[in-house]
Design an enzyme around this catalytic site. Sequence first.
Site, PDB file in Angstrom:
ATOM      1  N   LYS A  25     -61.391  14.668  62.722  1.00  0.00           N
ATOM      2  CA  LYS A  25     -61.876  14.971  64.068  1.00  0.00           C
ATOM      3  C   LYS A  25     -60.913  15.984  64.671  1.00  0.00           C
ATOM      4  O   LYS A  25     -59.750  15.671  64.907  1.00  0.00           O
ATOM      5  CB  LYS A  25     -61.935  13.687  64.891  1.00  0.00           C
TER       6      LYS A  25
ATOM      7  N   HIS B 172     -59.259   3.048  73.278  1.00  0.00           N
ATOM      8  CA  HIS B 172     -59.938   2.549  72.076  1.00  0.00           C
ATOM      9  C   HIS B 172     -58.884   2.235  71.016  1.00  0.00           C
ATOM     10  O   HIS B 172     -57.743   2.687  71.114  1.00  0.00           O
ATOM     11  CB  HIS B 172     -60.909   3.607  71.518  1.00  0.00           C
TER      12      HIS B 172
ATOM     13  N   ASP C 119     -58.603   2.524  66.698  1.00  0.00           N
ATOM     14  CA  ASP C 119     -59.342   3.195  65.622  1.00  0.00           C
ATOM     15  C   ASP C 119     -59.926   2.161  64.659  1.00  0.00           C
ATOM     16  O   ASP C 119     -59.273   1.178  64.320  1.00  0.00           O
ATOM     17  CB  ASP C 119     -58.424   4.160  64.866  1.00  0.00           C
TER      18      ASP C 119
ATOM     19  N   HIS D 150     -55.223   2.959  72.381  1.00  0.00           N
ATOM     20  CA  HIS D 150     -54.657   4.232  72.826  1.00  0.00           C
ATOM     21  C   HIS D 150     -55.690   5.058  73.572  1.00  0.00           C
ATOM     22  O   HIS D 150     -56.892   4.766  73.510  1.00  0.00           O
ATOM     23  CB  HIS D 150     -54.042   5.004  71.650  1.00  0.00           C
TER      24      HIS D 150
HETATM   25  O1  LIG Z   1     -55.976  13.535  70.376  1.00  0.00           O
HETATM   26  C1  LIG Z   1     -55.254  12.539  70.392  1.00  0.00           C
HETATM   27  O2  LIG Z   1     -54.084  12.556  70.795  1.00  0.00           O
HETATM   28  C2  LIG Z   1     -55.793  11.213  69.899  1.00  0.00           C
HETATM   29  C3  LIG Z   1     -57.227  11.248  69.493  1.00  0.00           C
HETATM   30  C4  LIG Z   1     -57.749   9.900  69.110  1.00  0.00           C
HETATM   31  O3  LIG Z   1     -57.226   8.879  69.421  1.00  0.00           O
HETATM   32  C5  LIG Z   1     -58.961   9.821  68.266  1.00  0.00           C
HETATM   33  O4  LIG Z   1     -59.582  10.865  68.029  1.00  0.00           O
HETATM   34  O5  LIG Z   1     -59.298   8.685  67.818  1.00  0.00           O
HETATM   35 FE   LIG Z   2     -57.932   7.189  68.199  1.00  0.00          FE
END
Ligand SMILES: O=C(O)CCC(=O)C(=O)O
Ligand SMILES: [Fe+2]
Length: 320
Positions: A211, A230, A232, A287
């Site tokens: 991502k 959320h 992961d 986070h």
């Molecule tokens: O961009 C970030 O610092 C974290 C992104 C994130 O937590 C995610 O894409 O699951």
């Molecule tokens: Fe994340």
Amino acid sequence: MAGTSPHAEFESLSQLVQELVINGKELPQRYVHKGGDHGEIGASFPVMEVPVIDLGLLSSSSDIAGEELKKLQFALSSCGCFQAINHGIARSFLDEVHGVAKQFFALPMEEKQKYSRTVDGIEGYGSDKVLSEHQPLNWTYRLYLTLKPEDQRKLNLWPKNPENFREILHEYTIKLGMLTEVILKAMAKSLNLEEKCFLNQYGEGATMTAKFNLYPPCPRPDLTLGVKPHADASAITFLLQDKEVEGLQVMKDEQWFRVPIIPDALLINVGDQVEIMSNGIFKSPLHRVVLNSERERITVAVFCNPESDKEIGPVEETHQ
Ligand SMILES: O=C(O)CCC(=O)C(=O)O
Ligand SMILES: [Fe+2]
């Protein structure tokens, strides 16, 4: 928005963010996040001392490796993440990964929309999928792609511009695939478990997805989020942070902490699957991403998931 297709709504919302970036108008209500159970957004939060683990030491003489494994075990069972250094991926290569993401996001909207997510798909370029009228939207654009298994790549959604995008992403996949093995083994060893016990559950046909996240500057970083709170769903996640702009926050003991930037480090966090495999000893941390009013932030998250039809569960020896 009765009467318009979800796709049309998605299009108009994505234009909305683009307009905001250019015109600096007021924040639309759709982007306002109420802190809810997870507290304020705009306050100043303390910096978390995320443990730094030297991956090179894990394969050195047993005393030194033992110390590093202890640090790893502490990191994963307290904050659920660590900063990996000496991971074997050159600084110049990580800069290239970040660089191709930056070049892609800087392309004109018409060019990026060639890789748009379709109405019923999850892969491709776009902003949040609108599922309900009351859902607060994240202030972000993203490009989401399957990396592994290779035969599941949707290459029509892999940018051709910049021209080295695909090559860099392919190489990054190989490098992170190797690191995943190293880390899953070290995680098991740090708990005095058989070194392949997590890796065996993870499986040969594990899935990796990437991502690429763009968080444009936001006129009201006190009201909205780049990504709402959320955990992961992965086994583990690799995050290549922006080298200049901070934004990630992790919750520990009911409080948000800022994750500092360490140049050249990869931030690695536990996902729900490893939390389960470790019988809850390792934590999949909550986070979120906060925004910056002046500067954009670009990150690349790679999620490593166990083989999709493999059943996973707490490793036997973790049962009390
Ligand atoms: O961009 C970030 O610092 C974290 C992104 C994130 O937590 C995610 O894409 O699951
Ligand atoms: Fe994340």
